[in-house]
Scaffold this motif. Structure first.
Motif, PDB file in Angstrom:
ATOM      1  N   PRO A  15       0.799  -1.236   0.000  1.00 51.96           N
ATOM      2  CA  PRO A  15       0.000   0.000   0.000  1.00 51.96           C
ATOM      3  C   PRO A  15       0.829   1.283   0.000  1.00 51.96           C
ATOM      4  O   PRO A  15       0.876   2.025   0.966  1.00 51.96           O
ATOM      5  CB  PRO A  15      -0.831  -0.122   1.275  1.00 51.96           C
ATOM      6  CG  PRO A  15       0.027  -0.936   2.183  1.00 51.96           C
ATOM      7  CD  PRO A  15       0.743  -1.910   1.293  1.00 51.96           C
ATOM      8  N   HIS A  16       1.502   1.536  -1.118  1.00 46.67           N
ATOM      9  CA  HIS A  16       2.236   2.791  -1.298  1.00 46.67           C
ATOM     10  C   HIS A  16       1.290   3.837  -1.883  1.00 46.67           C
ATOM     11  O   HIS A  16       0.340   3.497  -2.576  1.00 46.67           O
ATOM     12  CB  HIS A  16       3.402   2.594  -2.275  1.00 46.67           C
ATOM     13  CG  HIS A  16       4.350   1.526  -1.863  1.00 46.67           C
ATOM     14  ND1 HIS A  16       5.293   1.706  -0.873  1.00 46.67           N
ATOM     15  CD2 HIS A  16       4.499   0.251  -2.297  1.00 46.67           C
ATOM     16  CE1 HIS A  16       5.988   0.600  -0.724  1.00 46.67           C
ATOM     17  NE2 HIS A  16       5.523  -0.313  -1.568  1.00 46.67           N
ATOM     18  N   ILE A  17       1.579   5.098  -1.650  1.00 47.55           N
ATOM     19  CA  ILE A  17       0.884   6.169  -2.362  1.00 47.55           C
ATOM     20  C   ILE A  17       1.580   6.278  -3.712  1.00 47.55           C
ATOM     21  O   ILE A  17       2.803   6.419  -3.779  1.00 47.55           O
ATOM     22  CB  ILE A  17       0.970   7.513  -1.611  1.00 47.55           C
ATOM     23  CG1 ILE A  17       0.439   7.400  -0.189  1.00 47.55           C
ATOM     24  CG2 ILE A  17       0.265   8.612  -2.411  1.00 47.55           C
ATOM     25  CD1 ILE A  17      -1.026   7.048  -0.090  1.00 47.55           C
ATOM     26  N   ALA A  18       0.824   6.201  -4.787  1.00 43.62           N
ATOM     27  CA  ALA A  18       1.409   6.259  -6.128  1.00 43.62           C
ATOM     28  C   ALA A  18       1.412   7.682  -6.650  1.00 43.62           C
ATOM     29  O   ALA A  18       0.575   8.503  -6.271  1.00 43.62           O
ATOM     30  CB  ALA A  18       0.616   5.371  -7.088  1.00 43.62           C
ATOM     31  N   ALA A  19       2.337   7.951  -7.551  1.00 44.68           N
ATOM     32  CA  ALA A  19       2.285   9.154  -8.378  1.00 44.68           C
ATOM     33  C   ALA A  19       1.706   8.699  -9.713  1.00 44.68           C
ATOM     34  O   ALA A  19       2.285   7.852 -10.394  1.00 44.68           O
ATOM     35  CB  ALA A  19       3.673   9.747  -8.565  1.00 44.68           C
ATOM     36  N   LEU A  20       0.520   9.198 -10.043  1.00 44.01           N
ATOM     37  CA  LEU A  20      -0.129   8.881 -11.311  1.00 44.01           C
ATOM     38  C   LEU A  20       0.258   9.964 -12.306  1.00 44.01           C
ATOM     39  O   LEU A  20       0.176  11.153 -11.999  1.00 44.01           O
ATOM     40  CB  LEU A  20      -1.643   8.844 -11.153  1.00 44.01           C
ATOM     41  CG  LEU A  20      -2.456   8.553 -12.410  1.00 44.01           C
ATOM     42  CD1 LEU A  20      -3.697   7.765 -12.064  1.00 44.01           C
ATOM     43  CD2 LEU A  20      -2.810   9.792 -13.197  1.00 44.01           C
ATOM     44  N   SER A  21       0.690   9.563 -13.506  1.00 38.70           N
ATOM     45  CA  SER A  21       1.004  10.513 -14.568  1.00 38.70           C
ATOM     46  C   SER A  21       0.208  10.146 -15.803  1.00 38.70           C
ATOM     47  O   SER A  21       0.071   8.968 -16.150  1.00 38.70           O
ATOM     48  CB  SER A  21       2.493  10.496 -14.905  1.00 38.70           C
ATOM     49  OG  SER A  21       3.252  11.049 -13.863  1.00 38.70           O
ATOM     50  N   VAL A  22      -0.296  11.205 -16.472  1.00 38.00           N
ATOM     51  CA  VAL A  22      -1.068  11.016 -17.695  1.00 38.00           C
ATOM     52  C   VAL A  22      -0.782  12.196 -18.617  1.00 38.00           C
ATOM     53  O   VAL A  22      -0.575  13.330 -18.152  1.00 38.00           O
ATOM     54  CB  VAL A  22      -2.583  10.864 -17.395  1.00 38.00           C
ATOM     55  CG1 VAL A  22      -3.164  12.083 -16.711  1.00 38.00           C
ATOM     56  CG2 VAL A  22      -3.352  10.497 -18.651  1.00 38.00           C
ATOM     57  N   ASP A  23      -0.761  11.939 -19.905  1.00 32.39           N
ATOM     58  CA  ASP A  23      -0.517  12.972 -20.905  1.00 32.39           C
ATOM     59  C   ASP A  23      -1.525  14.099 -20.733  1.00 32.39           C
ATOM     60  O   ASP A  23      -2.731  13.870 -20.705  1.00 32.39           O
ATOM     61  CB  ASP A  23      -0.636  12.358 -22.296  1.00 32.39           C
ATOM     62  CG  ASP A  23      -0.319  13.328 -23.414  1.00 32.39           C
ATOM     63  OD1 ASP A  23       0.147  14.447 -23.150  1.00 32.39           O
ATOM     64  OD2 ASP A  23      -0.544  12.949 -24.581  1.00 32.39           O
ATOM     65  N   ALA A  24      -1.022  15.330 -20.637  1.00 29.95           N
ATOM     66  CA  ALA A  24      -1.898  16.485 -20.452  1.00 29.95           C
ATOM     67  C   ALA A  24      -2.087  17.277 -21.746  1.00 29.95           C
ATOM     68  O   ALA A  24      -2.658  18.353 -21.726  1.00 29.95           O
ATOM     69  CB  ALA A  24      -1.357  17.396 -19.357  1.00 29.95           C
ATOM     70  N   GLY A  25      -1.600  16.758 -22.868  1.00 27.17           N
ATOM     71  CA  GLY A  25      -1.834  17.404 -24.154  1.00 27.17           C
ATOM     72  C   GLY A  25      -0.646  18.204 -24.652  1.00 27.17           C
ATOM     73  O   GLY A  25       0.343  18.392 -23.941  1.00 27.17           O
ATOM     74  N   PRO A  26      -0.763  18.687 -25.883  1.00 28.79           N
ATOM     75  CA  PRO A  26       0.328  19.430 -26.517  1.00 28.79           C
ATOM     76  C   PRO A  26       0.719  20.666 -25.714  1.00 28.79           C
ATOM     77  O   PRO A  26      -0.127  21.400 -25.207  1.00 28.79           O
ATOM     78  CB  PRO A  26      -0.257  19.850 -27.877  1.00 28.79           C
ATOM     79  CG  PRO A  26      -1.384  18.901 -28.117  1.00 28.79           C
ATOM     80  CD  PRO A  26      -1.915  18.532 -26.772  1.00 28.79           C
ATOM     81  N   GLY A  27       2.022  20.865 -25.584  1.00 29.64           N
ATOM     82  CA  GLY A  27       2.526  22.031 -24.890  1.00 29.64           C
ATOM     83  C   GLY A  27       2.446  21.958 -23.383  1.00 29.64           C
ATOM     84  O   GLY A  27       2.734  22.936 -22.696  1.00 29.64           O
ATOM     85  N   ARG A  28       2.040  20.825 -22.840  1.00 34.05           N
ATOM     86  CA  ARG A  28       1.899  20.654 -21.388  1.00 34.05           C
ATOM     87  C   ARG A  28       2.753  19.477 -20.931  1.00 34.05           C
ATOM     88  O   ARG A  28       2.899  18.482 -21.647  1.00 34.05           O
ATOM     89  CB  ARG A  28       0.444  20.344 -21.009  1.00 34.05           C
ATOM     90  CG  ARG A  28      -0.581  21.402 -21.338  1.00 34.05           C
ATOM     91  CD  ARG A  28      -0.532  22.612 -20.408  1.00 34.05           C
ATOM     92  NE  ARG A  28      -0.660  22.307 -19.004  1.00 34.05           N
ATOM     93  CZ  ARG A  28      -1.798  22.376 -18.320  1.00 34.05           C
ATOM     94  NH1 ARG A  28      -2.924  22.711 -18.912  1.00 34.05           N
ATOM     95  NH2 ARG A  28      -1.798  22.101 -17.033  1.00 34.05           N
ATOM     96  N   ALA A  29       3.285  19.594 -19.737  1.00 33.33           N
ATOM     97  CA  ALA A  29       3.930  18.446 -19.097  1.00 33.33           C
ATOM     98  C   ALA A  29       2.831  17.482 -18.673  1.00 33.33           C
ATOM     99  O   ALA A  29       1.665  17.878 -18.557  1.00 33.33           O
ATOM    100  CB  ALA A  29       4.729  18.915 -17.883  1.00 33.33           C
ATOM    101  N   PRO A  30       3.169  16.201 -18.432  1.00 37.11           N
ATOM    102  CA  PRO A  30       2.140  15.278 -17.947  1.00 37.11           C
ATOM    103  C   PRO A  30       1.545  15.761 -16.624  1.00 37.11           C
ATOM    104  O   PRO A  30       2.244  16.373 -15.814  1.00 37.11           O
ATOM    105  CB  PRO A  30       2.897  13.968 -17.732  1.00 37.11           C
ATOM    106  CG  PRO A  30       4.133  14.093 -18.548  1.00 37.11           C
ATOM    107  CD  PRO A  30       4.471  15.556 -18.586  1.00 37.11           C
ATOM    108  N   LEU A  31       0.260  15.513 -16.433  1.00 42.09           N
ATOM    109  CA  LEU A  31      -0.360  15.736 -15.135  1.00 42.09           C
ATOM    110  C   LEU A  31       0.145  14.630 -14.213  1.00 42.09           C
ATOM    111  O   LEU A  31       0.062  13.452 -14.559  1.00 42.09           O
ATOM    112  CB  LEU A  31      -1.885  15.667 -15.242  1.00 42.09           C
ATOM    113  CG  LEU A  31      -2.643  15.717 -13.920  1.00 42.09           C
ATOM    114  CD1 LEU A  31      -2.569  17.126 -13.324  1.00 42.09           C
ATOM    115  CD2 LEU A  31      -4.075  15.281 -14.100  1.00 42.09           C
ATOM    116  N   THR A  32       0.672  14.990 -13.059  1.00 48.12           N
ATOM    117  CA  THR A  32       1.176  14.017 -12.098  1.00 48.12           C
ATOM    118  C   THR A  32       0.588  14.354 -10.740  1.00 48.12           C
ATOM    119  O   THR A  32       0.758  15.468 -10.245  1.00 48.12           O
ATOM    120  CB  THR A  32       2.715  14.047 -12.040  1.00 48.12           C
ATOM    121  OG1 THR A  32       3.231  13.783 -13.344  1.00 48.12           O
ATOM    122  CG2 THR A  32       3.242  13.003 -11.072  1.00 48.12           C
TER     123      THR A  32
END
Length: 141
Positions: A15-32
């Motif tokens: 049971p670790h707390i995860a860092a979720l990352s997903v593509d946030a679109g052109p010109g943006r860093a991933p949402l984490t």
């Protein structure tokens, strides 16, 4: 040193707390963002998130996301997993209870569930099939 298949699956199942990352679109860093998750070795990872959240909208658009979990003690260790979304279902109180029980002391679970039901709104379970794994344990460094 990379972890074995069994070691990385077992570590992700803790049971670790995860860092979720997903593509946030052109010109943006991933949402984490930090997130609770559930995983059993050999199965899919699942998360519970707000149905109207930006995170869920981005996951739907990308069709995939990654999770990274780590620890510092007794050794520096991490596992990162990425894969496609393989299904979504409406979140239920049972899903909420499963996650709350995984992460909170028993005496805090009911209070958290009442808070979440009153404040989080409609939630969705998102299932991801792990396809790519990266892991390491730096031993006694």
């Amino acid at each position: 040193m990379a972890l074995t298949r069994e070691e990385r699956a077992q570590f992700l199942a803790e049971p670790h707390i995860a860092a979720l990352s997903v593509d946030a679109g052109p010109g943006r860093a991933p949402l984490t963002v930090p997130i609770w998750y559930q995983y059993a070795p050999g199965g899919d990872v699942w998360i519970l998130t707000g149905t109207t959240s930006r995170k869920y909208e981005l996951i739907q658009a990308a069709g995939r996301f990654s999770l990274m979990v780590d620890r510092l003690d007794p050794t520096i260790r991490y596992v990162s997993v990425e894969g496609p979304v393989v299904g979504t279902t409406p979140g239920t109180e049972a899903h909420l209870r499963e996650l709350a029980t995984r992460y909170l002391p028993a005496e805090k679970v009911d209070g958290y569930i009442e808070f979440a039901k009153a404040n989080h709104g409609e939630e969705t379970v998102v299932r991801m099939r792990p396809k790519r794994w990266v892991s390491s344990d730096l031993g006694s460094i």
